[in-house]
Design a protein around this motif. Sequence first.
Motif, PDB file in Angstrom:
ATOM      1  N   ASN A  25       0.827  -1.207   0.000  1.00 56.70           N
ATOM      2  CA  ASN A  25       0.000   0.000   0.000  1.00 56.70           C
ATOM      3  C   ASN A  25       0.865   1.262   0.000  1.00 56.70           C
ATOM      4  N   VAL A  26       1.928   1.255   0.784  1.00 54.22           N
ATOM      5  CA  VAL A  26       2.823   2.409   0.845  1.00 54.22           C
ATOM      6  C   VAL A  26       3.552   2.585  -0.485  1.00 54.22           C
ATOM      7  N   LEU A  30       3.396   5.720  -3.163  1.00 58.43           N
ATOM      8  CA  LEU A  30       4.612   6.431  -3.562  1.00 58.43           C
ATOM      9  C   LEU A  30       4.805   6.403  -5.069  1.00 58.43           C
ATOM     10  N   HIS A  31       4.487   5.286  -5.671  1.00 59.41           N
ATOM     11  CA  HIS A  31       4.606   5.172  -7.128  1.00 59.41           C
ATOM     12  C   HIS A  31       3.700   6.182  -7.820  1.00 59.41           C
ATOM     13  N   TYR A  32       2.448   6.270  -7.394  1.00 62.73           N
ATOM     14  CA  TYR A  32       1.519   7.213  -8.006  1.00 62.73           C
ATOM     15  C   TYR A  32       1.935   8.658  -7.734  1.00 62.73           C
ATOM     16  N   LYS A  38       6.400  13.660 -11.682  1.00 61.28           N
ATOM     17  CA  LYS A  38       7.069  13.734 -12.979  1.00 61.28           C
ATOM     18  C   LYS A  38       6.180  14.434 -14.004  1.00 61.28           C
ATOM     19  N   ALA A  39       4.881  14.173 -13.976  1.00 62.21           N
ATOM     20  CA  ALA A  39       3.964  14.822 -14.919  1.00 62.21           C
ATOM     21  C   ALA A  39       3.898  16.326 -14.655  1.00 62.21           C
ATOM     22  N   PHE A  64      -9.027  11.869 -18.112  1.00 58.67           N
ATOM     23  CA  PHE A  64      -8.577  10.958 -19.149  1.00 58.67           C
ATOM     24  C   PHE A  64      -7.312  10.208 -18.752  1.00 58.67           C
ATOM     25  N   PHE A  65      -6.644  10.591 -17.654  1.00 62.11           N
ATOM     26  CA  PHE A  65      -5.392   9.949 -17.255  1.00 62.11           C
ATOM     27  C   PHE A  65      -5.617   8.955 -16.189  1.00 62.11           C
TER      28      PHE A  65
END
Length: 65
Positions: A25-26, A30-32, A38-39, A64-65
């Motif tokens: 979950n952590v 963090l990935h998202y 970055k976006a 849309f993302f």
Amino acid sequence: MNLLRLRMHHLIEQLGDDDLQDIWNVLEALHYDFYMLKAIQKVKRSQQPWDILTHEEAVRLLMFF
């Protein structure tokens, strides 16, 4: 890079099953967060003064993302 991957696998193998879900979950969060950061940085580099969206347009684009 390969050494880091081996160390991560070794660490994962030492974790208990109960801890794996919590850690997942952590890491997923963090990935998202990193993906969004970055976006945002990419947009900041390419943004021009005339590139302005209304709130509704921005929300519509994010759907849309």
